[in-house]
Scaffold this active site. Sequence first.
Site, mmCIF file in Angstrom:
data_model
loop_
_atom_site.group_PDB
_atom_site.id
_atom_site.type_symbol
_atom_site.label_atom_id
_atom_site.label_comp_id
_atom_site.label_asym_id
_atom_site.label_seq_id
_atom_site.Cartn_x
_atom_site.Cartn_y
_atom_site.Cartn_z
ATOM 1 N N ASP A 1 -9.556 -63.091 -17.205
ATOM 2 C CA ASP A 1 -9.061 -62.272 -17.989
ATOM 3 C C ASP A 1 -7.837 -61.798 -17.163
ATOM 4 O OD1 ASP A 1 -8.418 -61.166 -20.234
ATOM 5 O OD2 ASP A 1 -10.442 -60.342 -20.771
ATOM 6 N N GLY B 1 -1.543 -65.944 -23.853
ATOM 7 C CA GLY B 1 -0.156 -66.631 -24.029
ATOM 8 C C GLY B 1 0.747 -65.840 -23.630
ATOM 9 N N ASP C 1 -6.358 -61.429 -29.081
ATOM 10 C CA ASP C 1 -7.891 -61.615 -29.522
ATOM 11 C C ASP C 1 -8.148 -61.962 -30.984
ATOM 12 O OD1 ASP C 1 -8.444 -61.223 -27.157
ATOM 13 O OD2 ASP C 1 -9.694 -59.299 -27.378
HETATM 14 C C1 GLA Z 1 -9.869 -59.398 -23.560
HETATM 15 C C2 GLA Z 1 -10.049 -60.836 -23.792
HETATM 16 C C3 GLA Z 1 -11.389 -60.900 -24.864
HETATM 17 C C4 GLA Z 1 -12.499 -60.328 -24.236
HETATM 18 C C5 GLA Z 1 -12.359 -58.777 -23.830
HETATM 19 C C6 GLA Z 1 -13.256 -58.190 -22.792
HETATM 20 O O1 GLA Z 1 -9.504 -58.398 -24.542
HETATM 21 O O2 GLA Z 1 -9.054 -61.278 -24.612
HETATM 22 O O3 GLA Z 1 -11.651 -62.491 -25.344
HETATM 23 O O4 GLA Z 1 -12.866 -60.974 -22.994
HETATM 24 O O5 GLA Z 1 -11.041 -58.806 -22.942
HETATM 25 O O6 GLA Z 1 -13.061 -56.900 -22.428
#
Ligand code: GLA
Length: 403
Positions: free
Chosen positions: A148, A183, A203
């Site tokens: 991430d 992205g 997300d």
């Molecule tokens: C980000 C990612 C999610 C998830 C959260 C976890 O928002 O995009 O898919 O992994 O972190 O905290």
Amino acid sequence: MKNNPLLILLLLTCSIVYSQKFENLAQTPPMGWNTWNKFACNINEEVIKSAADAMVSSGMKDAGYEYIVIDDCWHGERDAKGFIQANKEHFPSGMKALVDYVHSKGLKFGIYSDAGDKTCGGKPGSRGREYQDALTYAEWGVDYLKYDWCNTDGIKAEGAYTTMRNALYEAGRPVVLSICEWGDNKPWEWARDIGHLWRTTGDIYHCWDCEEDHGDWSSWGVLRILDMQDGLRKYAGPGHWNDPDMMEVGNGMSVSEDRAHFTMWCMLAAPLMAGNDLDKMSAETIEILTNKEMIAIDQDPLGVQAFKYSAEDGLETWFKPLENGDWAVTFLNRSDDVHDIEFNWKEHLVIDPDFDYKTDFENITYKVKNLWDDKKEKNTDKTLKNKLNPHDVLSLRLTNINK
Ligand code: GLA
């Protein structure tokens, strides 16, 4: 000799020069399940074990799902030497035992970290500890890493993801690397040799067409995410996929919305990561997630995403080239009204805008198989007529019968 600084420098340089991405992984879009959409930080070893059990008993494993991925918040503290450990309260048996359990079911295991010093959930990130964490994952038997991008001020995405790619490679255990920087830095332009999939957006949220405002960021409904994929299909292919995020099937949308969501993810050759509670699935959710003919569209070896052929009045027509000259065709009704579809194949010459595929229905006849209903097969000699409900799809596989 052992401590010769020149030798160490040489070895280090060689390892940096020769580290690479693990090739031959994710030749079709990865399929599995991830904790985040349904459980967020409320995870423990029982949740993961039940998901692994349910993946087998529900038929998902037989349908091709493979990875059980623990997202954020599994972490405890680093030990005195800096090695990361699982949270002892929620994972009392330790991560290695959990990985072994998942492997014993014939499944693979995925884990989550972050390129910053903390994850999005505030747990320890891998910044400065990439090689150490990669060694730990290899020791545990991890097969997949979602990496991430929270708390990364001042670092460059391409470099950060390359460092983790190299660390995984040096640790020696083949790992699918799932890049998750939303992205922001256009990973489709640079990540082909770094990761096996990259998130293309922020997300997802379990709604058809909404923006869910979280203050300084938003998550997005299915149609919003779909529209954000525009222009990206030319960057994806076997071993390097666009990732429009994990699925929300079974998380509260209507059955037709779930079906349309799943179908469009298959049309996009998207990674198919279920994000629901596998232990409590309705018959409809299981039926959607395990539709083998639809999954075959996603997993087609050609690895080419669908393109939007036409759009009118909330009705879209998508074409996806498949192996052996087959095509998948999906009519998507985005609107709140029933649509009458009348599609005279013979009038259509379909040309892929990015790759070298085309078909001319005037001269080629295809057998037509409806992928969501077992009605008798038809062919493209006859005009297709159908009523399509709001927020639903009609999805077909066309097979060339002249071959
Ligand atoms: C980000 C990612 C999610 C998830 C959260 C976890 O928002 O995009 O898919 O992994 O972190 O905290």
